[in-house]
Design a protein around this motif. Structure first.
Motif, mmCIF file in Angstrom:
data_model
loop_
_atom_site.group_PDB
_atom_site.id
_atom_site.type_symbol
_atom_site.label_atom_id
_atom_site.label_comp_id
_atom_site.label_asym_id
_atom_site.label_seq_id
_atom_site.Cartn_x
_atom_site.Cartn_y
_atom_site.Cartn_z
ATOM 1 N N LYS A 1 -12.203 9.810 9.148
ATOM 2 C CA LYS A 1 -12.288 9.857 7.844
ATOM 3 C C LYS A 1 -11.569 8.685 7.385
ATOM 4 O O LYS A 1 -12.234 7.977 6.268
ATOM 5 C CB LYS A 1 -11.633 10.963 7.597
ATOM 6 N N GLU A 2 -10.400 8.005 7.908
ATOM 7 C CA GLU A 2 -9.759 7.213 7.365
ATOM 8 C C GLU A 2 -10.662 5.916 7.360
ATOM 9 O O GLU A 2 -10.741 4.954 6.288
ATOM 10 C CB GLU A 2 -8.691 6.827 8.292
ATOM 11 N N ILE B 1 -13.247 5.967 4.780
ATOM 12 C CA ILE B 1 -12.455 5.394 3.517
ATOM 13 C C ILE B 1 -12.287 4.142 3.398
ATOM 14 O O ILE B 1 -12.977 3.302 2.338
ATOM 15 C CB ILE B 1 -11.177 6.325 3.124
ATOM 16 N N PRO C 1 -20.013 5.623 6.555
ATOM 17 C CA PRO C 1 -18.861 6.108 5.699
ATOM 18 C C PRO C 1 -19.392 7.585 5.141
ATOM 19 O O PRO C 1 -18.585 8.235 4.933
ATOM 20 C CB PRO C 1 -19.139 5.005 4.460
ATOM 21 N N ILE C 2 -20.575 7.793 4.951
ATOM 22 C CA ILE C 2 -21.058 9.017 4.170
ATOM 23 C C ILE C 2 -20.476 10.223 5.218
ATOM 24 O O ILE C 2 -20.297 11.185 4.752
ATOM 25 C CB ILE C 2 -22.348 9.162 3.890
ATOM 26 N N LEU D 1 -16.826 10.861 4.969
ATOM 27 C CA LEU D 1 -16.166 11.173 3.724
ATOM 28 C C LEU D 1 -16.989 12.707 3.165
ATOM 29 O O LEU D 1 -16.404 13.107 2.365
ATOM 30 C CB LEU D 1 -16.554 10.254 2.601
ATOM 31 N N THR E 1 -17.321 16.226 2.604
ATOM 32 C CA THR E 1 -16.056 17.352 2.621
ATOM 33 C C THR E 1 -16.239 18.327 3.400
ATOM 34 O O THR E 1 -17.413 18.844 3.274
ATOM 35 C CB THR E 1 -15.770 17.632 1.175
#
Lengths: 233, 420
Positions: free
Chosen positions: B317-318, B321, B413-414, B417, B419
């Motif tokens: 996740k990091e 981001i 990235p998607i 990210l 959720t």
């Protein structure tokens, strides 16, 4: 500012092909405050990812600030994201071991701005969000509203053309949601294009233009007159 | 280098799970530690064994008479014979590949009790008759006085050079020995020199308990006539000593009327061959150490790579981001590789220092034990080996980071990210 022509996007799901966007034509001018609404599965997150250069599209044309966004290599895409787009997410996506100031300064770090310079700028933006005293705190010491304000400050620090917000109020209570929306409107008044993906009606009603997505098509685009907006506040 | 944010990320990743970081680092630490300790020990073994030889000429061969095993030219088999002065002359004249030729004699009496007497002190020592050339083949360290020289040989002087143990046995501590007389097998010799062996272990004891007199003196004083005990020969630099060995034996067979096919009549020992075999052995030991050491190190590096994969997974996740905010693929790659190199280099460096300290400690202990420590001596690590292992560490850190870094780059990235 944003020109989409005939955008198609499909995902391979094993042997199945999931056609998510079936020809999107959209034009958003500079300084607009736009919301994208639709039920889940309507393709709104996919559209946002394409707008944010986080994902590619199969067919069509996408121009961002006059630049053709197609077949970019990852380094170039990273540069455009950094220069032109600010992101705000539902789950804030702050980096847990960095304090508020460092989180805000992160986009400038990738522009190789010196640590001292970027922290000064980050403090200015935090100050505008009313969080100057919280600069040294890490995200887990902040409330949800504070975290989102840090995230908004982070999205603004590189002076982007467009701010893309994916369900920015999804994790916030209604009072904090209103604060955040007011911030977006304030940012918008400075001339920055703001695009908000949401499924909350009272959020979308506060934007100038509501784009309804359904099953991969734009169902309708509704223009909110200032009177409408006032009535909704 | 002094990028605070970069180091912040590195330390954060390593601090998240301290035990895991420690155990991973220990793998690399242990790899380099073992490599160094083994290399040091291998060197110690080699030092111990080669110092056992002292400065002994490794291109030398000994040749001695045995008994014939074949009848030849009317001579019966099982005949004993001995080399003569004439043989030595003939060898010297006809074989140009010889560097030093030292005919030798060993005096009798050393088996039958005390053969050396000085006043009330007596002792049993080896006595040799030698030419000055012998000390070029098997050098000793002169402590005072001199060796046998050409004038001693020519004049058949009754002089003797004694080993340090002989001195300790026949003289009081600190007593002057040069010019003193020692009686050997009933004949008095004047001491002209005292020496100490350059070897270590058993070889040193043998040297130090020996006495050398001029070869010609021994021939005459003890009635050897023109007999020669055995030969010690070295070859010139470009020629392997086995060539000289062959030629000398062939010539001796002709002169002594020995059947050319009788290989058992003349005995010989090729030091060069033995030495080469030993070199080969040490080379083999070295190779084995490197293979095992690199293998151990590799296991540690694979551990690092593994943990880096886990770290990348944890930080999906990091990383997502960071990429959304404009981190380039290069930035992400360098971050992972930096972390991997930092971990391997730091733990490897600690292993390196610990390894060197252990080797130095052992070396110190052995030195305290003194000269006669035997076949293990002065373990040591070459500075070039230490530097080489550091370079290996950094390179393996980069390699360990490559797979995790490419894994990190494959994170969209998607996906990161999204959720949950």
């Amino acid at each position: 500012m944003i020109e989409l022509r005939g955008i198609h996007k499909s995902y391979e799901m094993g042997s199945n092909k999931l056609h998510v966007l079936k020809g999107i034509d959209l034009s958003i001018k500079e300084g607009e405050l736009v919301s994208i609404v639709g039920s889940s599965g309507s393709g709104k997150s996919t559209l946002l990812n394409i707008l944010g250069i986080l994902d590619t599209y199969d067919q069509g044309e996408y121009y961002l600030d006059g630049k053709h966004i197609k077949n970019l290599n990852e380094t170039k895409a990273a540069w455009y994201r950094n220069q032109m787009i600010g992101f705000v997410f539902q789950s804030f996506n702050l980096i847990s071991f960095k304090n508020a100031m460092e989180n805000v300064a992160l986009p400038l770090y990738y522009q190789k701005v010196s640590r001292k310079r970027r922290n000064i700028v980050a403090l200015e933006y935090l100050d505008r969000m009313g969080l100057k005293e919280w600069a040294e705190h890490t995200p887990n010491e902040l409330s949800g509203g504070q975290k989102q304000r840090v995230a908004i400050a982070r999205s603004m620090i590189s002076k982007p053309k467009v701010i893309l917000a994916d369900e920015p109020t999804g994790a916030l209570d209604s009072a904090t949601s209103m604060e955040v929306m007011n911030l977006f409107k304030e940012i918008n008044r400075e001339g920055i294009t703001v695009i908000i993906v949401t499924h909350e009606h009272d959020i979308s009603e506060q934007t100038n233009k509501v784009i309804h997505l359904k099953d991969g098509f734009i169902e309708k685009i509704r223009i909110n007159t200032p009177e409408n907006i006032l009535a909704n506040v | 280098m002094i990028d605070r944010d970069k180091w912040q990320e590195i330390f954060q990743a390593l601090r998240t799970n301290k035990w895991r970081t420690f155990l991973t680092a220990f793998g690399v630490f242990w790899g380099i530690f073992m490599l160094l300790v083994m290399l040091g020990s291998g060197q110690g073994l080699e030092n111990g064994v080669t110092q056992g030889f002292g400065d002994f000429a490794t291109n030398s061969v000994f040749i001695w008479p045995q008994r014939t095993t074949m009848a030849y030219k009317g001579f019966d088999r099982n005949r004993s014979f001995s080399f003569k002065d004439g043989d030595v002359e003939a060898i010297r004249k006809t074989i140009p590949e010889i560097q030093y030729l030292a005919p030798r004699l060993q005096g009798g009496g050393f088996r039958s009790g005390d053969n050396a007497v000085r006043g009330e002190k007596t002792g049993t020592y080896s006595v040799y008759g030698d030419y000055p050339d012998f000390f070029k083949i098997d050098p000793v360290e002169i402590l005072e006085g001199r060796f046998i020289n050409e004038i001693d040989i020519r004049d058949r002087r009754k002089v003797i050079v004694i080993g340090n143990r002989v001195y300790e046995g026949l003289f009081d501590k600190g007593e002057e020995c040069i010019g003193e007389y020692i009686r050997i097998q009933g004949i008095y010799f004047r001491v002209v020199g005292r020496f100490k062996s350059k070897k270590s272990g058993e070889g040193a004891n043998q040297d130090n308990e020996a006495m050398f007199m001029p070869f010609t003196t021994m021939q005459r004083a003890y009635n050897y006539g023109d007999r020669v005990g055995w030969l010690s020969v070295t070859s010139i630099d470009q020629v392997p000593v086995s060539v000289v060995q062959e030629k000398v034996i062939k010539l001796l067979k002709t002169r002594q009327n020995i059947n050319p096919a009788d290989d058992l009549a003349i005995g010989s020992f090729n030091v060069e061959k033995e030495f080469k075999q030993m070199r080969g052995l040490f080379f083999g030991i070295d190779m084995l150490i490197w293979i095992v050491g690199i293998g151990t190190l590799l296991a540690g590096v694979i551990g690092v790579s593994n943990i880096m994969l886990v770290i990348v997974k944890e930080r999906t996740k990091e990383i997502g981001i960071q990429r959304a905010l404009g981190a380039t693929p290069m930035h992400i790659t360098m971050q992972i590789i930096n972390e991997s190199v930092f971990l391997t280099t730091l733990s490897g460096y600690i292993g390196l220092v610990t390894g060197v300290l252990v080797i130095e400690g052992v070396d110190h202990l052995i030195r305290q034990q003194g000269d006669e420590a035997g076949f293990f001596k002065n373990p040591e690590i070459d500075i070039s080996i230490a530097i080489a292992s550091l370079v290996i560490l950094i390179i393996s850190g980069v390699i360990a980071g490559l797979i995790p870094a490419s894994r990190a780059l494959n994170i969209k990235p998607i996906e990161a990210l999204r959720t949950e």
